[in-house]
Design a protein around this motif. Structure first.
Motif, PDB file in Angstrom:
ATOM      1  N   VAL A 160      11.500   9.890   7.160  1.00  9.07           N
ATOM      2  CA  VAL A 160      10.585   9.711   6.024  1.00  9.07           C
ATOM      3  C   VAL A 160       9.309   8.961   6.410  1.00  9.07           C
ATOM      4  CG1 VAL A 160      12.442   9.794   4.326  1.00  9.07           C
ATOM      5  CG2 VAL A 160      11.681   7.567   5.213  1.00  9.07           C
ATOM      6  N   GLY A 161       9.141   8.627   7.696  1.00 12.02           N
ATOM      7  CA  GLY A 161       7.852   8.090   8.109  1.00 12.02           C
ATOM      8  C   GLY A 161       7.835   6.714   8.740  1.00 12.02           C
ATOM      9  N   GLY A 172       0.825  -1.201   0.000  1.00  6.13           N
ATOM     10  CA  GLY A 172       0.000   0.000   0.000  1.00  6.13           C
ATOM     11  C   GLY A 172       0.858   1.250   0.000  1.00  6.13           C
ATOM     12  N   LYS A 173       0.312   2.326  -0.549  1.00  5.77           N
ATOM     13  CA  LYS A 173       1.050   3.569  -0.628  1.00  5.77           C
ATOM     14  C   LYS A 173       1.277   4.146   0.767  1.00  5.77           C
ATOM     15  CE  LYS A 173       1.086   8.043  -2.970  1.00  5.77           C
ATOM     16  NZ  LYS A 173       0.374   8.944  -3.912  1.00  5.77           N
ATOM     17  N   GLY A 174       2.524   4.428   1.080  1.00  3.32           N
ATOM     18  CA  GLY A 174       2.858   5.021   2.373  1.00  3.32           C
ATOM     19  C   GLY A 174       2.951   4.043   3.516  1.00  3.32           C
ATOM     20  N   ARG A 184      19.356   5.028   9.468  1.00  3.31           N
ATOM     21  CA  ARG A 184      18.304   4.903  10.493  1.00  3.31           C
ATOM     22  C   ARG A 184      17.641   6.256  10.724  1.00  3.31           C
ATOM     23  NH1 ARG A 184      17.540   0.556  13.875  1.00  3.31           N
ATOM     24  NH2 ARG A 184      19.594  -0.236  13.257  1.00  3.31           N
ATOM     25  N   LEU A 185      18.446   7.312  10.766  1.00  5.78           N
ATOM     26  CA  LEU A 185      17.880   8.657  10.876  1.00  5.78           C
ATOM     27  C   LEU A 185      17.008   8.977   9.657  1.00  5.78           C
ATOM     28  CD1 LEU A 185      21.003  10.577  12.216  1.00  5.78           C
ATOM     29  CD2 LEU A 185      18.846  10.259  13.437  1.00  5.78           C
ATOM     30  N   GLU A 198       9.970   3.607  16.047  1.00  2.00           N
ATOM     31  CA  GLU A 198      10.256   2.187  16.215  1.00  2.00           C
ATOM     32  C   GLU A 198      11.642   1.831  15.672  1.00  2.00           C
ATOM     33  OE1 GLU A 198       9.847  -1.707  17.415  1.00  2.00           O
ATOM     34  OE2 GLU A 198       8.761   0.119  17.986  1.00  2.00           O
ATOM     35  N   VAL A 199      12.167   2.629  14.744  1.00  2.00           N
ATOM     36  CA  VAL A 199      13.500   2.335  14.233  1.00  2.00           C
ATOM     37  C   VAL A 199      14.553   2.490  15.329  1.00  2.00           C
ATOM     38  CG1 VAL A 199      12.882   3.008  11.892  1.00  2.00           C
ATOM     39  CG2 VAL A 199      13.897   4.711  13.418  1.00  2.00           C
TER      40      VAL A 199
END
Length: 336
Positions: free
Chosen positions: A259-260, A164-166, A253-254, A264-265
């Motif tokens: 970018v969204g 899915g987009k995004g 990672r940054l 959680e990263v």
């Protein structure tokens, strides 16, 4: 012939002094304007080394993250009907990125591309501590930009892969850019995996830059870097993704955070990003350099080879021959 007066001698000395000063100023001006023909050249002189680290690390990530995306995304039937690579492709892409990154930056900054190499160079090789923050900033920035360019190129394929987009998942497609461990790996094993990979990397880096240990011919260091990264990936890349470089992990990672992919990263496995790819890599690199210098390295720039008080006293009181050997006698050597 009548002797010259003191006044004439004084005038001649002043004239020679004036001519020497004018000549010195002219030579300095020639050198200055050759090195700095315009204002930008003066600015570039301040940023040239960290900029080389930035570009070199960016090239590393462009090839590394790029091959990750092509192999993983291209291996999904949602994106392509046939696979676009395999695990050997991944290792080769990262090795090529490391070699070319060192080639681009090596003659200007030394081609560290890795905060572990920079810190160890300051600890063991007399590298200026003043340059360390700028080098590391350049490395992290280069990794961030490289991963951002790769993401910009592949985000449509990521949408298809994620369904899915995004839609963005962690580890999921976040693992295309920074490292995440295999689910079965305990924390201690994750740390040791990165420790071991970076240990191997720094042992080889220290060996090929040791002038007394058969270094490769001029310009061939990138080829050695290619082989060591390829070997580490082929032998130890499966479980933690062999970051072996804090900038290679932290910059992407940054990027994924911005970018969204969300926090959680960073929250993954109780701050995995800190204790595995950063602390594990630094620990392995520092231990490797300490062992290499303790057992093999004989250069004077390592603190391990710092002369003892007796040696310093002896060297200070005994001049050296022109061939750089100390003047000694049999009895004085026995005394030492």
């Amino acid at each position: 012939m009548p002797p010259r007066s003191r006044k004439n001698n004084s005038v001649e000395r002043d004239s020679r002094s004036y001519n020497d000063s004018v000549g010195t100023k002219y030579e300095s001006a020639q050198e200055y304007y050759t090195r700095f023909p315009n204002r930008w050249a003066r600015i570039r002189d301040y940023i040239r080394e960290p900029a080389a680290e930035m570009l070199g690390t960016m090239i590393l990530i462009l090839f590394g993250n790029g091959v990750d995306c092509q192999v993983v995304l291209g291996g999904s039937t949602k994106v392509f009907a046939a696979p676009k690579g395999d695990y050997f492709s991944l290792n080769t892409g990262w090795a090529i990125g490391g070699a070319l990154g060192v080639w681009v930056s090596g003659g200007i900054s030394g081609g560290h591309l890795n905060p572990v190499v920079t810190i160890c160079s300051a600890l063991f090789r007399g590298f200026s501590w003043k340059k360390v923050p700028l080098y590391i900033f350049g490395q992290v920035l280069g990794a961030y930009l490289g991963s951002l360019f790769v993401y910009s190129n592949y985000f449509h394929a990521i949408d298809l892969f994620e369904g899915g987009k995004g839609v963005r998942t962690v580890p999921g497609t976040a693992s295309l850019f920074s490292t995440y461990s295999a689910p079965y790996m305990p924390a201690a094993n994750c740390f040791f995996d990165e420790f071991l990979g970076t240990f191997l990397l720094l042992i080889v880096v220290w060996a090929v830059t040791d002038p007394r240990n058969g270094p490769p011919p001029s310009g061939m260091v990138p080829l050695v870097i290619f082989f060591v990264i390829l070997g580490i990936g082929a032998a130890f890349g499966m479980q933690t993704g062999y970051a072996i470089n804090p900038a290679r992990d932290l910059g992407p990672r940054l990027m994924t955070w911005t970018v969204g992919y969300g926090r959680e990263v960073f929250n993954y496995r109780s701050q995995y990003w800190l204790w595995c790819p950063i602390l594990g890599s630094f620990s392995g690199g520092i231990v490797a350099c300490f062992i290499y210098d303790s057992l093999l390295y004989v250069g004077p720039d390592s603190f391990i080879n710092k002369p003892s008080a007796t040696a310093r006293q002896y060297l200070a009181t005994h001049p050296k021959h022109e061939d750089n050997t100390t003047l000694t006698t049999h009895s004085s050597l026995n005394g030492v």
